[in-house]
Motif scaffolding. Structure first.
Motif, PDB file in Angstrom:
ATOM      1  N   VAL A  43      -9.389   9.066  -0.842  1.00  0.00           N
ATOM      2  CA  VAL A  43      -9.959   9.215   0.498  1.00  0.00           C
ATOM      3  C   VAL A  43     -11.255  10.020   0.503  1.00  0.00           C
ATOM      4  N   SER A  44     -11.649  10.551  -0.658  1.00  0.00           N
ATOM      5  CA  SER A  44     -12.921  11.276  -0.736  1.00  0.00           C
ATOM      6  C   SER A  44     -13.564  11.051  -2.093  1.00  0.00           C
ATOM      7  N   ASN A  45     -14.865  11.299  -2.170  1.00  0.00           N
ATOM      8  CA  ASN A  45     -15.572  11.205  -3.440  1.00  0.00           C
ATOM      9  C   ASN A  45     -15.076  12.263  -4.416  1.00  0.00           C
ATOM     10  N   GLY A  46     -14.756  13.451  -3.886  1.00  0.00           N
ATOM     11  CA  GLY A  46     -14.271  14.535  -4.739  1.00  0.00           C
ATOM     12  C   GLY A  46     -12.993  14.163  -5.469  1.00  0.00           C
ATOM     13  N   ILE A  47     -12.075  13.511  -4.770  1.00  0.00           N
ATOM     14  CA  ILE A  47     -10.820  13.069  -5.384  1.00  0.00           C
ATOM     15  C   ILE A  47     -11.099  11.997  -6.423  1.00  0.00           C
ATOM     16  N   ILE A  69       0.863  -1.179   0.000  1.00  0.00           N
ATOM     17  CA  ILE A  69       0.000   0.000   0.000  1.00  0.00           C
ATOM     18  C   ILE A  69       0.896   1.224   0.000  1.00  0.00           C
ATOM     19  N   ASP A  70       0.930   1.937  -1.114  1.00  0.00           N
ATOM     20  CA  ASP A  70       1.816   3.097  -1.258  1.00  0.00           C
ATOM     21  C   ASP A  70       1.041   4.372  -0.918  1.00  0.00           C
ATOM     22  N   SER A  71       1.354   4.969   0.231  1.00  0.00           N
ATOM     23  CA  SER A  71       0.680   6.189   0.688  1.00  0.00           C
ATOM     24  C   SER A  71       1.529   7.436   0.499  1.00  0.00           C
ATOM     25  N   ARG A  72       2.680   7.304  -0.146  1.00  0.00           N
ATOM     26  CA  ARG A  72       3.573   8.455  -0.324  1.00  0.00           C
ATOM     27  C   ARG A  72       2.980   9.490  -1.275  1.00  0.00           C
ATOM     28  N   THR A  73       3.501  10.715  -1.199  1.00  0.00           N
ATOM     29  CA  THR A  73       3.381  11.602  -2.351  1.00  0.00           C
ATOM     30  C   THR A  73       4.380  11.069  -3.377  1.00  0.00           C
ATOM     31  N   ARG A  74       3.980  11.078  -4.647  1.00  0.00           N
ATOM     32  CA  ARG A  74       4.779  10.416  -5.683  1.00  0.00           C
ATOM     33  C   ARG A  74       5.116  11.432  -6.783  1.00  0.00           C
ATOM     34  N   ILE A  75       6.294  12.006  -6.683  1.00  0.00           N
ATOM     35  CA  ILE A  75       6.729  13.055  -7.612  1.00  0.00           C
ATOM     36  C   ILE A  75       8.029  12.623  -8.275  1.00  0.00           C
ATOM     37  N   ARG A  90      -4.385  11.053  -1.165  1.00  0.00           N
ATOM     38  CA  ARG A  90      -4.892  11.636   0.070  1.00  0.00           C
ATOM     39  C   ARG A  90      -5.119  13.143  -0.006  1.00  0.00           C
ATOM     40  N   SER A  91      -5.054  13.727  -1.212  1.00  0.00           N
ATOM     41  CA  SER A  91      -5.264  15.168  -1.342  1.00  0.00           C
ATOM     42  C   SER A  91      -5.909  15.476  -2.685  1.00  0.00           C
TER      43      SER A  91
END
Length: 362
Positions: free
Chosen positions: A149-153, A92-98, A121-122
């Motif tokens: 993590v949200s419907n908007g995302i 499960i990769d929860s990092r920011t990925r840049i 997550r944002s």
């Protein structure tokens, strides 16, 4: 009867400190561990503040020792060997990925896409999915799942990339009785902001301006800003310009802010964008009403206006000031929001959210 094999899960995080996304990753480790999974956590940075459960591989220690190109390649090798050694059922990769090249290497040569779950997550999705549609699709469309993590995302990602492997799982709430026992040494009533002092995201300047225009600061209801970050001096200066020195208190970051949250009249969120903000759900879980701007994303999925808090137009100083006044002056409204706070987030319990994760992992 043969006992089923315990599944091994590796959670990859940027760190375990200083932010809501990081806190959510730490909670995820606790939740899955308690569900019986063998949990391992790999942290990119050497910042471990939040409690977690499982075995930790802190790559940040190696980063602190050597952050050269050679050092980065060494860390990638250590990471790859760790995944190979443990034969994880899922990563499960929860990092920011840049960084296109780095993420191409990780997604294609370190991870097995069919066993990889990516978290977003944002609402600032460019920090998680490459902004180029072609590369974003190439890197992530073959993953086992993308968790928003949200419907908007989720709506944003589906519209931009056409992903068919999207699932929405909200952040869970975990607050026990011990968490709220911290002492609160304030004689006056107060409203509260708690979070990272990054004005480019949290827009605390808007909060200060609205507070200055409200009537509540004339009623000696203080504003407490609880947190740390790069913009503390800027915000202190803005508070001084607005002549709020005697009404606004800046307190240091606390890993356990819940005593303050519970004692606040209400908490306030003024972000330019969010994910599924922990500050709102944790406030409500403690029975504290909330006021939030209607930013993308999360607040309008958490707040039912005039039921558990107030939702106001973003970047509107006057509307925010009026909302603060209403929640103080309208006792019936306030008591209704307070009475409905806890039940409005009951669906975000560890048990409920844990079952949603279990359905993905099993």
């Amino acid at each position: 009867m043969v006992k089923p094999k315990t599944k091994k899960i590796c959670i990859v995080v940027s760190s375990l400190g200083a932010g809501g996304a990081e806190r959510s990753s730490a909670i995820l480790s606790e939740m899955l561990f308690d569900l019986g999974y063998d949990i391992h956590i790999v942290s990119v940075l050497n910042k471990i503040d939040y409690p977690f459960k499982g075995t930790l591989l802190n790559l940040g220690v190696l980063k602190d020792e050597d952050d050269s190109i050679l050092g980065r390649l060494k860390r990638l090798k250590v990471f790859k060997n760790y995944l190979k050694k443990h034969h994880f059922d899922y990563v499960i990769d929860s990092r920011t990925r840049i960084g296109l090249f780095k993420e191409f290497l990780i997604s294609n040569f370190i991870y097995n896409p069919k066993k990889t779950i990516y978290c977003v997550r944002s609402y600032n999705t460019d920090g998680y999915i490459n902004p180029n549609r072609f590369f974003g699709d190439r890197l992530y469309s073959s993953a086992h799942r993308i968790i928003a993590v949200s419907n908007g995302i989720s709506v944003k990602l589906k519209k931009k990339y056409g992903f068919k492997n999207l699932t929405v799982i909200n952040n869970p709430i975990v607050i026990n009785n011990v968490s709220v026992m911290s002492e609160v040494d304030v004689k006056n009533k107060f409203i509260l902001f708690f979070g990272r002092l990054d004005d480019s995201i949290k827009n605390i300047s808007l909060l200060l301006q609205a507070y200055a225009e409200s009537k509540i600061f004339q009623k000696e209801i203080k504003l407490i800003i609880l947190g740390a970050g790069k913009d503390k001096d800027l915000l202190l200066n803005k508070s001084e310009i607005l002549r709020l020195n005697n009404s606004v208190s800046f307190l240091e970051y606390k890993s356990n802010p819940y005593g303050w949250v519970k004692e606040a009249v209400f908490t306030v969120l003024t972000s330019r964008y969010e994910g599924f903000p922990r500050t709102l759900i944790e406030s409500l879980a403690l029975g504290t009403p909330v006021i939030s701007v209607d930013c993308q994303s999360g607040p309008n999925e958490i707040i039912v206006d005039e039921h558990n808090g107030l939702l106001v137009e973003n970047h509107n100083i006057k509307a925010l000031a009026q909302a603060m006044d209403r929640l103080v002056e309208d006792k019936e409204l306030y008591l209704r929001c307070k009475a409905n706070a806890k039940s409005s987030v009951a669906h975000l319990s560890m048990k409920t959210i844990g079952l949603q994760w279990k359905a993905i992992l099993n």
